[in-house]
Design a protein around this motif. Structure first.
Motif: not given
Ligand SMILES: [Mg+2]
Ligand SMILES: Nc1ncnc2c1ncn2[C@@H]1O[C@H](COP(=O)(O)OP(=O)(O)O)[C@@H](O)[C@H]1O
Ligand SMILES: Nc1ncnc2c1ncn2[C@@H]1O[C@H](COP(=O)(O)OP(=O)(O)O)[C@@H](O)[C@H]1O
Ligand SMILES: [Mg+2]
Ligand SMILES: [Mg+2]
Ligand SMILES: [Mg+2]
Lengths: 211, 334, 334, 211
Positions: A177, A36, A40, B79-80, A34
């Motif tokens: 994911r 990130d 993150n 989205f996290t 996704d």
């Molecule tokens: Mg994520």
């Protein structure tokens, strides 16, 4: 041996390298996740870097636990709990200590992996950070046991992690994911395995530089 | 990247402030946390429901905080999955003494972070805090299998919010509310597709690129690619494909269903209704009766153009709870 | 053109069918006409409200047909005013004996077609059919002037539906409902901007093109260009510009207002709330009190990414009517 | 003179030309309006074409009135009521007649314009179809009055309409959707003026072809 001050330096250096690779990691995650992962980890390690500024004089356990708690509360996603758990488990091994011995290092590495497996229920071959971590740990352990020293062990671990990253390109994801993509994930390297490699590379580079 | 934002790093915080300012009668924010709870939280004696996940799915989940649905919503970065400390705060803030149920979408990150929050709650040994959780995995795009992560949770989650929320409001116990939620989960299936990607503000560029005639099929709600890419088809063909996949998964024959045609954020509402027309035709043909229909943006992926279709098989209990009153910023019914 | 449709020529018809199938308790379609009326129309003894315009603005106007708002909505082709015969059918179908008020957005086409429908009604000499109309022109982007068409009607129109609808539901007479509608029109102002164009299905290509760093400011809801093009700014800067233009138009000082942050169809809801945060800050600074806020897609332009801001100056009567219950597919409040 | 059969042919030919120019008219409307003018008129005239198929034997008034009613109920937007009104007013002049004389034609043209002005409240110079129509009518009228015949009058009218279209490029719109653009509308030709020119051109071409 790694003392608490060098431990802080290593973790802060990890933060620098993660920031440098923020876009790379995010792009890798865009391909099969996704998008990130870099964002993150950078958010998390940037906070860690700041948090550790006042902690140079604490024991290794506290330093690692603070790192863990900060990652857990800042990263989110899958990688937050996983890296957080890893650092927390590693920290438990050296609670109260200001030095990390070779033996500690093996135990810490082992504990970290066990934590990740327990938390994430993934196995080798699922196309996750474990595909970098597990081979890295195996060679690390045998190298230490063969008395080749921490630096060599760390260097070999980073190399093995790199091979692990390459290996993730060849398989379909079963966890995380990327698993939703099925076979479409084949051909892409796993972002988490990549960040794991980057972290191990920082450790090995740090130790190499010192000698 | 074309976005009406100020700073990608602050977009979730600014959004939450905007939500609270818009709906002060419904929600308040826990100071220092990206958590929205009902304005009157905790509701004494009622089982409390929380949900959450990454941001970018608005109105999910903050928009469903209110009477008859959620008690709290935890907003992660875009989205996290949100972090355990945030979730834990939400749990504490909504706990009215009858227990707290977490409604989790089945993503590794979400599951783990909610799990850790539960561990934190246990460690703190809070008396008077019974917790439980359910995991939603309605997306039929991905084959279910024990050795993978399993299916994703997508738009069907909103039906859990609605129905379990009504159960809690009715005064059911934590165990009962959880059972209701699990019944919904067992009977709800979804599948989505998209015509365009979306851009995570902090990433600054689209998650994938699609040709002028391409669409992604079987994708989730995080801007990720789907199970496969295909040439764009007509709305009828696409709808048929999605509904067929859903119907192949569990037996809906002779049953009554609730339908949700969900927009992914950038889809004209007009198109959602065109899809709904075809859903009706297909179900009518198969003798499946539609009891209630929701059409709109319920679980979005930022500005993605696309839609998902959800079918929920109903029994009398689910019908009654689905019909119960709800009053939240994004879903209100008498 | 990437759209979830079947046939550009039939998109309005298919959409209307989808709406009726989704909301049979709220609306029914007049057979052979692109007109939606309340499921229980005509409501005997109540002033009836109709609105309409081109399609592509969903949920406007069909989504607002229901208790406390409209009695009927006429759907033209995409972005094209509906024809007089359709409007006339709507008028006849909703007439419950207390008169029919048409809420018209100020576009040459809309005004003329509604006018002709009124003439048809007159010509048919229907007893028991009193008609009246109001024209909404809330868009401050365009200077008002007697020798031009004047201002456009945009998202502020939804406030007329809500408030005049409540007045009618309360039992007010046609004259009184019209007065209320005119009071809202006199006190409502809007302005919009967009980051992307939109594509009319039958045209097949976007109405204009924008560079990666450009936005259109002061545009209407029909995919047309705005008053000017500018470099993209932050949400705060854009909001400030729009609100300033509105505040410059009538004196809102020391007043209470209703706010609407309206998405144009392709805007993530997240961004609308970021805008709302800034609207709050600006108004707080100026001592203007916010009584109620709506954030969402109320008056869209297909898939356009952008937003409009509406401020409505309230008095006690308008507050009461704004707060009155409403129950429609797209707007429900207790 | 134009009889009822030729009248139907002319109107049906208008429908053909509008269809051919659907995209052009739509593009012109995209620039300064809402991009539907060609779509609107094509929808309307296509319906008219079909409606007139059975009406060759009706009187001119009926033919024009049917055209008007069909346009009114199919076109929508601003152009629907305006063109609808124009055809209706023109039809009233020849109600019950099967022939249109030169004198009728002048009256019809005049009545059409008056209908448009009454309905739309625009003036010359507002950047509308009137900027093509009014000069076209003026030259049409003087040409007929100078006994130069219908064909010449129609040819000159079409030419004047074309000039009117060019003129609309030089001015800012004051009526219709384009007025919201203010000075941004300068430089673009008006779609409605363009469709008016196309219609007049069909008439003049039809008459020219016949002789
Ligand atoms: Mg994520
Ligand atoms: N169950 C798991 N066990 C171990 N690692 C995992 C697991 N699930 C995901 N990961 C790792 O996490 C990475 C993704 O992290 P990130 O993008 O930050 O979280 P998310 O997937 O929630 O967006 C993957 O590339 C993978 O290496
Ligand atoms: N008030 C008016 N009087 C005369 N012609 C007008 C008026 N308003 C608009 N027009 C004409 O109508 C044309 C636009 O028609 P169309 O695009 O079909 O309708 P809309 O503007 O409602 O989309 C304009 O180009 C202009 O020539
Ligand atoms: Mg990720
Ligand atoms: Mg139009
Ligand atoms: Mg137009």
């Amino acid at each position: 041996m790694i003392d608490h001050i060098r431990l802080v330096s290593i973790i802060q250096e990890i933060a620098v390298v993660i920031k440098e690779n923020k876009e790379l990691l995010t792009e890798l995650d865009q391909a099969i996740g996704d998008g990130d992962h870099g964002i993150n980890l950078d958010r998390g390690f940037s906070a860690v870097k700041e948090k550790l500024n006042g902690l140079q004089n604490k024991d290794c356990g506290t330093i690692l636990n603070t790192t863990a708690m900060t990652l857990i509360s800042k990263v989110g996603g899958a990688s937050g709990p996983l890296y957080g758990t890893a650092f927390m488990r590693a920290g438990q091994i050296v609670a109260g200590k200001t030095q990390i011995t070779e033996e500690d290092a093996v135990k810490m590495f082992d504990a970290a992996i066990q934590g990740i497996v327990l938390r994430g229920k993934a196995n080798k071959g699922d196309k996750t950070m474990l595909d970098a971590l597990i081979p890295a740990f195996e060679i690390f352990k045998t190298t230490i046991e063969a008395n080749e020293g921490l630096n060599t062990a760390a260097t070999k671990a980073a190399e093995a992690a790199k091979e692990g990253v390459e290996y993730t390109k060849t398989i379909a994801a079963k966890k995380g994911r990327a698993s939703y993509l099925g076979d479409r994930s084949i051909g892409h390297q796993d972002p988490g395995a990549t960040s794991t490699y980057l972290i191990l590379k920082v450790v090995s580079d740090f130790l190499a530089k010192e000698n | 990247m074309k976005k009406l934002i100020n700073n990608p790093e602050l977009v979730v915080e600014e959004m939450l402030e905007g939500i609270v300012k818009a709906h002060p009668n419904y929600v308040k924010q826990l100071e220092g946390f990206n958590v929205l709870v009902r304005a009157n939280a905790p509701v004494k004696g009622k089982v409390a429901l929380i949900s959450g996940g990454g941001s970018g799915h608005e109105p999910s989940h903050g928009g469903f905080v209110g009477k008859g649905m959620l008690d709290g919503a935890v907003a992660g970065a875009v989205f996290t999955s949100p972090t355990p400390d945030q979730i834990f705060e939400a749990i504490k803030a909504v706990n009215g003494g009858a227990g707290v149920l977490s409604i989790i979408k089945n993503y590794t990150g979400d599951v783990m972070n909610f799990e850790m929050a539960a561990e934190m709650a246990e460690m703190e040994g809070l008396e008077d805090l019974e917790i439980a959780s359910v995991v939603v995995d309605d997306d039929v795009a991905v084959e279910n299998s024990t050795w993978t992560t399993g299916r994703r949770g997508i738009a069907g989650t909103v039906f859990i919010h609605k129905i379990a929320g009504a159960a809690a409001e009715k005064g059911m116990s934590l165990r009962e509310v959880k059972e209701v939620a699990e019944k919904v989960i067992a009977n709800v299936r979804s599948m989505g597709m998209s015509l365009t990607p979306c851009t995570v503000p902090a990433a600054g560029k689209p998650s994938f690129t699609l040709g002028e005639n391409e669409m992604e099929v079987g994708l989730g709600i995080h801007g990720e690619p789907g199970t496969h890419r295909d040439e764009i088809k007509t709305a009828d063909e696409i709808t048929t494909h999605l509904v067929d996949k859903i119907l192949a998964d569990i037996d809906y024959s002779n049953s009554e269903v609730a339908v949700m045609v969900n927009g992914l954020g950038g889809t004209p509402i007009m198109e959602l209704y065109v899809i709904n027309k075809k859903v009706n035709e297909i179900l009518a043909e198969k003798g499946i009766k539609i009891y209630k229909t929701l059409v709109g943006n319920y679980m979005t992926s930022l500005e993605m153009a696309g839609a998902s279709i959800t079918l929920l098989k109903l029994d009398e209990q689910l019908k009654e709870l689905l019909d119960a009153a709800a009053d939240t910023p994004a879903f209100t019914q008498f």
